[in-house]
Scaffold this active site. Structure first.
Site, PDB file in Angstrom:
ATOM      1  N   GLU A 198       0.846  -1.200   0.000  1.00 30.08           N
ATOM      2  CA  GLU A 198       0.000   0.000   0.000  1.00 30.08           C
ATOM      3  C   GLU A 198       0.876   1.243   0.000  1.00 30.08           C
ATOM      4  O   GLU A 198       1.752   1.407   0.862  1.00 30.08           O
ATOM      5  CB  GLU A 198      -0.915   0.024   1.230  1.00 30.08           C
ATOM      6  CG  GLU A 198      -1.792   1.273   1.272  1.00 30.08           C
ATOM      7  CD  GLU A 198      -2.524   1.441   2.586  1.00 30.08           C
ATOM      8  OE1 GLU A 198      -3.386   2.340   2.664  1.00 30.08           O
ATOM      9  OE2 GLU A 198      -2.223   0.697   3.544  1.00 30.08           O
ATOM     10  N   GLN A 211       9.058  20.086  -8.612  1.00 27.05           N
ATOM     11  CA  GLN A 211       8.096  19.363  -9.427  1.00 27.05           C
ATOM     12  C   GLN A 211       8.320  19.637 -10.912  1.00 27.05           C
ATOM     13  O   GLN A 211       9.021  20.565 -11.285  1.00 27.05           O
ATOM     14  CB  GLN A 211       6.669  19.759  -9.014  1.00 27.05           C
ATOM     15  CG  GLN A 211       6.299  19.287  -7.609  1.00 27.05           C
ATOM     16  CD  GLN A 211       4.910  19.712  -7.187  1.00 27.05           C
ATOM     17  OE1 GLN A 211       4.139  20.256  -7.964  1.00 27.05           O
ATOM     18  NE2 GLN A 211       4.571  19.470  -5.919  1.00 27.05           N
ATOM     19  N   TYR A 228      11.250  13.897 -11.360  1.00 24.89           N
ATOM     20  CA  TYR A 228      11.632  13.238 -10.110  1.00 24.89           C
ATOM     21  C   TYR A 228      10.557  12.261  -9.637  1.00 24.89           C
ATOM     22  O   TYR A 228      10.866  11.189  -9.105  1.00 24.89           O
ATOM     23  CB  TYR A 228      11.904  14.270  -9.017  1.00 24.89           C
ATOM     24  CG  TYR A 228      13.108  15.139  -9.272  1.00 24.89           C
ATOM     25  CD1 TYR A 228      14.111  14.745 -10.146  1.00 24.89           C
ATOM     26  CD2 TYR A 228      13.259  16.369  -8.629  1.00 24.89           C
ATOM     27  CE1 TYR A 228      15.227  15.544 -10.377  1.00 24.89           C
ATOM     28  CE2 TYR A 228      14.371  17.172  -8.847  1.00 24.89           C
ATOM     29  CZ  TYR A 228      15.346  16.765  -9.725  1.00 24.89           C
ATOM     30  OH  TYR A 228      16.448  17.543  -9.951  1.00 24.89           O
ATOM     31  N   THR A 242       8.389  10.494 -11.420  1.00 24.86           N
ATOM     32  CA  THR A 242       8.438   9.265 -12.214  1.00 24.86           C
ATOM     33  C   THR A 242       9.650   8.425 -11.850  1.00 24.86           C
ATOM     34  O   THR A 242       9.563   7.194 -11.710  1.00 24.86           O
ATOM     35  CB  THR A 242       8.469   9.609 -13.710  1.00 24.86           C
ATOM     36  OG1 THR A 242       7.276  10.315 -14.057  1.00 24.86           O
ATOM     37  CG2 THR A 242       8.574   8.360 -14.564  1.00 24.86           C
ATOM     38  N   ALA A 268      -4.314  13.830  -7.082  1.00 23.72           N
ATOM     39  CA  ALA A 268      -3.221  12.862  -7.255  1.00 23.72           C
ATOM     40  C   ALA A 268      -3.508  11.815  -8.312  1.00 23.72           C
ATOM     41  O   ALA A 268      -2.592  11.128  -8.759  1.00 23.72           O
ATOM     42  CB  ALA A 268      -2.934  12.177  -5.921  1.00 23.72           C
TER      43      ALA A 268
END
Length: 276
Positions: A191, A202, A206, A208, A234
């Site tokens: 999880e 961002q 980074y 990925t 998200a």
């Protein structure tokens, strides 16, 4: 009248291609030439009209021959045709597909030591090194800042819980990204609890790269599936990493092991996403 389209989301990547710069240069030259051509025709017509008004008896001597003037509509049609041809050529421009991606630049930074990835957790059987304690504290602060809707006490409890682990992204010895996860090896899934990247870091690949490190780690641990809950902010990131609402894992394998919030559960089969 004339529009030069540069797609913002691909601007950084495509500017690395020499062929793209040549295409842009040719477009600009063509448009300047068209504007100049229209202006020249227009000024010739104005000059002819002025002389015609001043000397009506010499009308024939001052008129510009009709066949030398090109209608503006024809010029515009040609410009539109050129734009369509340029767009078609750009779609088939192979050098653009070889432009460096965001993740490839992140890989380069990792190779030269600008960024590092570490898995840290509060192991009760091992005394944590001082730097690992600081990394967990920084990860907790990052999650609390980037995920303001989640209570800070809840974040602190999970980050320092011995059953949870954190994959942290460090840049210049500072934690700028992190993934908090809890493995369920006997159930065949992990999880993902928290995921965040500093605002200033961002859109650099980074996120990925961090997810790919997590996939590689779980392949070595023989845990083939990720599960997580994502809100509307998200969901885009996780779908980009290969997650789907179509969870292949049987419900009996994860029901009762993870909490069920108000968001939809999404999952990822790591082996399939890596092509193994």
């Amino acid at each position: 009248l004339f529009v030069l389209e540069i797609r913002p989301q691909n601007l950084f990547d495509t500017l690395h291609s020499k062929s793209y710069l040549v295409t842009v240069y040719r477009r600009i030259v063509r448009r300047v030439y068209c504007i100049y051509y229209i202006y020249s025709n227009f000024m010739c017509a104005v000059k002819s009209l002025k002389k015609e008004n001043n000397n009506p008896e010499e009308e024939s001597s001052f008129k510009l021959p009709r066949e030398e003037l090109i209608p503006i509509s024809d010029v515009l049609d040609q410009v539109i045709a050129d734009l369509s041809a340029d767009t078609a050529r750009d779609c088939d421009n192979k050098p653009l597909t070889n432009a460096p991606t965001r993740e490839s630049r992140a890989v380069e930074e990792e190779n030269i030591g600008v960024i590092q990835f570490r898995i840290v957790f509060n192991d009760p059987d091992v005394t944590l090194a001082q730097e690992d304690v600081l990394r967990l504290v920084d990860a907790k602060s990052l999650f609390a800042y980037q995920l303001p809707k989640i209570p800070k006490e809840y974040i602190t409890r999970l980050v320092f819980d011995s059953r949870h682990k954190c994959l942290v992204l460090c840049k210049n010895e500072q934690v700028v990204g992190g993934l908090c996860f809890r493995p369920f090896p006997h159930q065949g899934f992990t999880e993902i609890v928290f995921c965040a990247i500093s605002t200033s870091e961002q859109v650099k690949g980074y996120g990925t790269r961090m997810m790919n490190h997590l996939k590689d780690y779980h392949l070595r641990q023989r845990i083939p599936t990720f599960l997580t809950y994502a809100d509307e902010f998200a969901i885009g990131y996780f779908k980009k990493q290969g997650f789907s609402k179509s969870v292949q894992l049987p419900l009996s394998q994860y029901q009762g092991y993870i909490k069920v919030p108000c968001y939809d559960i999404i999952g990822l089969e790591i082996g399939r996403a890596h092509g193994t």
